[in-house]
Design a protein around this motif. Sequence first.
Motif, PDB file in Angstrom:
ATOM      1  N   SER A 264       0.828  -1.209   0.000  1.00 31.92           N
ATOM      2  CA  SER A 264       0.000   0.000   0.000  1.00 31.92           C
ATOM      3  C   SER A 264       0.857   1.252   0.000  1.00 31.92           C
ATOM      4  N   PHE A 265       1.977   1.222   0.715  1.00 31.51           N
ATOM      5  CA  PHE A 265       2.862   2.385   0.768  1.00 31.51           C
ATOM      6  C   PHE A 265       3.471   2.676  -0.596  1.00 31.51           C
ATOM      7  N   ARG A 266       4.009   1.663  -1.252  1.00 32.67           N
ATOM      8  CA  ARG A 266       4.628   1.869  -2.560  1.00 32.67           C
ATOM      9  C   ARG A 266       3.595   2.142  -3.658  1.00 32.67           C
ATOM     10  N   SER A 267       2.314   1.973  -3.325  1.00 29.12           N
ATOM     11  CA  SER A 267       1.229   2.266  -4.270  1.00 29.12           C
ATOM     12  C   SER A 267       0.374   3.422  -3.765  1.00 29.12           C
ATOM     13  N   ALA A 268       0.999   4.377  -3.085  1.00 27.74           N
ATOM     14  CA  ALA A 268       0.254   5.434  -2.396  1.00 27.74           C
ATOM     15  C   ALA A 268      -0.680   6.208  -3.316  1.00 27.74           C
ATOM     16  N   PHE A 269      -0.250   6.479  -4.563  1.00 23.56           N
ATOM     17  CA  PHE A 269      -1.071   7.250  -5.486  1.00 23.56           C
ATOM     18  C   PHE A 269      -1.497   6.423  -6.698  1.00 23.56           C
ATOM     19  N   ILE A 270      -0.585   5.623  -7.216  1.00 27.08           N
ATOM     20  CA  ILE A 270      -0.853   4.752  -8.356  1.00 27.08           C
ATOM     21  C   ILE A 270      -0.266   3.390  -8.025  1.00 27.08           C
ATOM     22  N   PRO A 271      -0.949   2.290  -8.338  1.00 29.03           N
ATOM     23  CA  PRO A 271      -0.421   0.963  -8.002  1.00 29.03           C
ATOM     24  C   PRO A 271       0.994   0.741  -8.531  1.00 29.03           C
ATOM     25  N   VAL A 272       1.865   0.221  -7.651  1.00 27.73           N
ATOM     26  CA  VAL A 272       3.243  -0.062  -8.041  1.00 27.73           C
ATOM     27  C   VAL A 272       3.249  -1.100  -9.156  1.00 27.73           C
ATOM     28  N   ARG A 273       4.198  -0.923 -10.097  1.00 30.07           N
ATOM     29  CA  ARG A 273       4.232  -1.821 -11.248  1.00 30.07           C
ATOM     30  C   ARG A 273       5.647  -1.963 -11.785  1.00 30.07           C
ATOM     31  N   HIS A 274       6.109  -3.183 -11.912  1.00 30.61           N
ATOM     32  CA  HIS A 274       7.353  -3.522 -12.609  1.00 30.61           C
ATOM     33  C   HIS A 274       8.596  -2.878 -11.993  1.00 30.61           C
ATOM     34  N   ILE A 275       8.552  -2.505 -10.716  1.00 28.74           N
ATOM     35  CA  ILE A 275       9.728  -2.023  -9.997  1.00 28.74           C
ATOM     36  C   ILE A 275       9.777  -2.736  -8.652  1.00 28.74           C
ATOM     37  N   VAL A 276      10.915  -3.348  -8.360  1.00 29.33           N
ATOM     38  CA  VAL A 276      11.112  -4.081  -7.113  1.00 29.33           C
ATOM     39  C   VAL A 276      11.803  -3.168  -6.105  1.00 29.33           C
ATOM     40  N   ASP A 277      11.369  -3.211  -4.865  1.00 26.30           N
ATOM     41  CA  ASP A 277      11.927  -2.374  -3.804  1.00 26.30           C
ATOM     42  C   ASP A 277      13.242  -2.989  -3.307  1.00 26.30           C
ATOM     43  N   GLY A 278      14.360  -2.415  -3.738  1.00 28.83           N
ATOM     44  CA  GLY A 278      15.661  -2.934  -3.324  1.00 28.83           C
ATOM     45  C   GLY A 278      15.927  -2.757  -1.844  1.00 28.83           C
ATOM     46  N   ASP A 279      15.396  -1.687  -1.249  1.00 22.20           N
ATOM     47  CA  ASP A 279      15.580  -1.490   0.190  1.00 22.20           C
ATOM     48  C   ASP A 279      14.932  -2.621   0.978  1.00 22.20           C
ATOM     49  N   LEU A 280      13.782  -3.073   0.520  1.00 22.64           N
ATOM     50  CA  LEU A 280      13.108  -4.183   1.193  1.00 22.64           C
ATOM     51  C   LEU A 280      13.900  -5.474   1.009  1.00 22.64           C
ATOM     52  N   CYS A 281      14.408  -5.723  -0.192  1.00 24.49           N
ATOM     53  CA  CYS A 281      15.183  -6.938  -0.439  1.00 24.49           C
ATOM     54  C   CYS A 281      16.448  -6.978   0.415  1.00 24.49           C
ATOM     55  N   ALA A 282      17.039  -5.814   0.667  1.00 23.41           N
ATOM     56  CA  ALA A 282      18.248  -5.757   1.488  1.00 23.41           C
ATOM     57  C   ALA A 282      17.985  -6.155   2.937  1.00 23.41           C
ATOM     58  N   GLU A 283      16.725  -6.083   3.366  1.00 19.79           N
ATOM     59  CA  GLU A 283      16.371  -6.464   4.733  1.00 19.79           C
ATOM     60  C   GLU A 283      16.463  -7.975   4.957  1.00 19.79           C
ATOM     61  N   PHE A 284      16.631  -8.738   3.882  1.00 20.46           N
ATOM     62  CA  PHE A 284      16.749 -10.191   4.015  1.00 20.46           C
ATOM     63  C   PHE A 284      17.902 -10.565   4.939  1.00 20.46           C
ATOM     64  N   ALA A 285      19.012  -9.836   4.863  1.00 17.16           N
ATOM     65  CA  ALA A 285      20.194 -10.147   5.675  1.00 17.16           C
ATOM     66  C   ALA A 285      19.951  -9.927   7.167  1.00 17.16           C
ATOM     67  N   LYS A 286      18.940  -9.152   7.532  1.00 22.05           N
ATOM     68  CA  LYS A 286      18.659  -8.851   8.937  1.00 22.05           C
ATOM     69  C   LYS A 286      17.647  -9.813   9.560  1.00 22.05           C
ATOM     70  N   LEU A 287      17.099 -10.715   8.760  1.00 23.33           N
ATOM     71  CA  LEU A 287      16.108 -11.659   9.273  1.00 23.33           C
ATOM     72  C   LEU A 287      16.768 -12.736  10.128  1.00 23.33           C
ATOM     73  N   LYS A 288      15.967 -13.381  10.946  1.00 27.27           N
ATOM     74  CA  LYS A 288      16.448 -14.542  11.710  1.00 27.27           C
ATOM     75  C   LYS A 288      16.805 -15.670  10.741  1.00 27.27           C
ATOM     76  N   ALA A 289      17.695 -16.550  11.174  1.00 35.60           N
ATOM     77  CA  ALA A 289      18.130 -17.657  10.319  1.00 35.60           C
ATOM     78  C   ALA A 289      16.961 -18.531   9.889  1.00 35.60           C
ATOM     79  N   SER A 290      16.007 -18.726  10.810  1.00 30.18           N
ATOM     80  CA  SER A 290      14.853 -19.564  10.471  1.00 30.18           C
ATOM     81  C   SER A 290      13.980 -18.913   9.401  1.00 30.18           C
TER      82      SER A 290
END
Length: 318
Positions: A264-290
């Motif tokens: 919803s945030f990345r689609s605040a005015f118009i639905p997000v399309r064909h762009i991946v949020d790299g900042d979100l993908c970078a959060e993978f390294a901060k997740l728990k091992a499980s």
Amino acid sequence: AGESFLVVGTTTGMTFHPRKYESCGLKVYRFMPDGTINLLHTTKISNIPFALSGTPDGRLMVGVGKSLQIFELSNKHLLLKFEQRNAVPTNAVSIKPFGGRLYVSDAHESVHIYKYRAGHGDGMLSILADDVTPRLMTAMEVLDNDTIAGADKFGNIFILRLPNELQDAVESTKTHRLWDQSALDGAPNKVEQIAQFFVGETITSLQKTELVPGRPEVLVYGTIMGSIGVLVPFLSSDDADFFHHLEMHLRSTITDMVGRDHLSFRSAFIPVRHIVDGDLCAEFAKLKASEQQVISEELERSPAETAKKIEQLYMQLI
């Protein structure tokens, strides 16, 4: 021959609300051999010059209010050679020439694409396409002859492109029927939105460039708050598919600290399309091992392989 000149648009006594001014002009400066610049002359114009650019044949194009004006340089003043009145609905705020076309962004009505035909007198400019979505433009960059990147004042970045069938027709036809048939003061053709993303800050600058020599070109943007971001093209459909699914799994795993839904945030005015949020993908390294293990299994990779894939994408920028 070989001289360089600088043209500056000026306005005196201007107020924004209500919009009024005392006088407007174009000052032409000559670069001297000793590195200084001298004022050559000043030409008065009828409205505020929001945008200046060169044309494909070496003339000066100026966005004067709603009009586009083409000037030639002379010894005493600039000579007005052509004027396209009501070229845009409100104000032309940016002009970019590319491949025999002029891409003009309007303050309130997105992007307009003009066909430029040098030496055609009154038919020098013809509208080729515009956008169906009203956008309050703050920045624009031409990516190729048919594709434009733009940003609006609400923090959206988007990619627009001429339809594929129109691209082929424009290049093959020798008549003007594709850009001279318009109705209701609109362009006869419409660009398509192929990508959309809400950044969250007003973007003030867009630039296509190589950050590393020999690496693919990227799109760099700067915002009014001082942030600098980069849009990196995926080099294969496999990469695009991988990061799309990674983003999808991270959306359901990571909770925003203020409880905001990521989609919803990345689609605040118009639905997000064909762009991946790299900042979100970078959060993978901060997740728990499980959590990393669960997401990686869904992607049919190990956690180490997933982390390496993310790292490889960022390595394209350094």
